[in-house]
Design a protein around this motif. Sequence first.
Motif, PDB file in Angstrom:
ATOM      1  N   ILE A  11       0.856  -1.188   0.000  1.00 62.08           N
ATOM      2  CA  ILE A  11       0.000   0.000   0.000  1.00 62.08           C
ATOM      3  C   ILE A  11       0.889   1.234   0.000  1.00 62.08           C
ATOM      4  O   ILE A  11       1.738   1.408   0.875  1.00 62.08           O
ATOM      5  CB  ILE A  11      -0.922  -0.013   1.233  1.00 62.08           C
ATOM      6  N   GLN A  63      -2.387   5.470  -2.041  1.00 66.44           N
ATOM      7  CA  GLN A  63      -3.590   4.786  -1.564  1.00 66.44           C
ATOM      8  C   GLN A  63      -3.959   5.138  -0.130  1.00 66.44           C
ATOM      9  O   GLN A  63      -5.098   4.946   0.279  1.00 66.44           O
ATOM     10  CB  GLN A  63      -3.364   3.274  -1.680  1.00 66.44           C
ATOM     11  N   LEU A  64      -3.001   5.637   0.643  1.00 66.36           N
ATOM     12  CA  LEU A  64      -3.248   5.970   2.042  1.00 66.36           C
ATOM     13  C   LEU A  64      -2.453   7.214   2.416  1.00 66.36           C
ATOM     14  O   LEU A  64      -1.272   7.326   2.081  1.00 66.36           O
ATOM     15  CB  LEU A  64      -2.832   4.806   2.953  1.00 66.36           C
ATOM     16  N   ASP A  91      -7.523   6.667   0.910  1.00 65.79           N
ATOM     17  CA  ASP A  91      -7.978   6.628   2.293  1.00 65.79           C
ATOM     18  C   ASP A  91      -7.080   7.509   3.159  1.00 65.79           C
ATOM     19  O   ASP A  91      -5.904   7.733   2.822  1.00 65.79           O
ATOM     20  CB  ASP A  91      -7.966   5.197   2.824  1.00 65.79           C
ATOM     21  N   TYR A 132      -6.147  -1.370   9.227  1.00 60.81           N
ATOM     22  CA  TYR A 132      -6.531  -0.755   7.966  1.00 60.81           C
ATOM     23  C   TYR A 132      -6.248  -1.694   6.789  1.00 60.81           C
ATOM     24  O   TYR A 132      -7.063  -1.839   5.872  1.00 60.81           O
ATOM     25  CB  TYR A 132      -5.775   0.562   7.761  1.00 60.81           C
ATOM     26  N   ARG A 133      -5.095  -2.354   6.825  1.00 58.47           N
ATOM     27  CA  ARG A 133      -4.748  -3.276   5.750  1.00 58.47           C
ATOM     28  C   ARG A 133      -5.752  -4.431   5.673  1.00 58.47           C
ATOM     29  O   ARG A 133      -6.165  -4.857   4.589  1.00 58.47           O
ATOM     30  CB  ARG A 133      -3.340  -3.816   5.974  1.00 58.47           C
ATOM     31  N   ARG A 136      -8.897  -3.183   3.969  1.00 64.82           N
ATOM     32  CA  ARG A 136      -8.762  -3.153   2.503  1.00 64.82           C
ATOM     33  C   ARG A 136      -8.871  -4.556   1.917  1.00 64.82           C
ATOM     34  O   ARG A 136      -9.540  -4.770   0.893  1.00 64.82           O
ATOM     35  CB  ARG A 136      -7.416  -2.542   2.110  1.00 64.82           C
ATOM     36  N   ARG A 137      -8.184  -5.490   2.553  1.00 65.49           N
ATOM     37  CA  ARG A 137      -8.193  -6.863   2.043  1.00 65.49           C
ATOM     38  C   ARG A 137      -9.609  -7.434   2.007  1.00 65.49           C
ATOM     39  O   ARG A 137     -10.003  -8.094   1.042  1.00 65.49           O
ATOM     40  CB  ARG A 137      -7.307  -7.745   2.915  1.00 65.49           C
ATOM     41  N   GLU A 140     -11.638  -5.843  -0.788  1.00 64.96           N
ATOM     42  CA  GLU A 140     -11.185  -6.230  -2.123  1.00 64.96           C
ATOM     43  C   GLU A 140     -11.478  -7.691  -2.439  1.00 64.96           C
ATOM     44  O   GLU A 140     -11.555  -8.078  -3.603  1.00 64.96           O
ATOM     45  CB  GLU A 140      -9.685  -5.959  -2.257  1.00 64.96           C
TER      46      GLU A 140
END
Length: 238
Positions: A11, A63-64, A91, A132-133, A136-137, A140
Amino acid sequence: MSTEPAGDPAIRVLVVDDEPIAADAHAAYVRRMEGFALAAVAHDGQGTLHALKDAAAAGAPIQLILLDMNLPDLHGLDVSRRIRSAGYGVDIIAITAVRELAIVRGAVSAGIVQYLIKPFTFAAFAEKLANYRQFRRQLESQGQPASQSDVDSAFASLRTPGETPLPKGLSQDSLDSVAALLRSGGRPVSATEAMAELGMSRVTARRYLEFLAESGKARRASRYGTGGRPESEYHWIG
């Protein structure tokens, strides 16, 4: 350089803080995190917008954003609103000393997904980014359209404390060995002592001891009377 497997790229992160020392510290934290790559650092609102534009034009969009609220030219909430108005699909995690509830409410309305209050440890920072990761995962990986449980699970990952990820270069087995040494000895341990007991280098032992201290599982203190410069010792607190 990222070590992420194919299909799960790092990211790309923009760090924004008007204080150079804080910006450098947050950038260093990002570099320690698996799954994240530092894209750029900005020190004001206009610099943030330019960095987003430049990254998008280069085909490597950010992306962040780790965004401070108190910037010299624009408030962080104004920056967030301009980002949304410009249509950037990025984000934002607020990283700030601002604690006023009105600002927190404004952050929510401006689409900020996490709020981290200064000062904080690497462990707190790592937990926010790991959550946060995971968020996202989960988004997605879901099919279209998502079910209510899919959405609930994704948003819950932003709130649920997770296991603090290890910085790059540290292994869970070695960390467990260092933690066991601290727990079992009944006395504080220095990096030199951990080196002798566990057969690792002093630098490596100190990295594990520092990680335990930053994670709140050990307490760091200075040891005097050793005939040389003071050395740090670490007490297990669990």
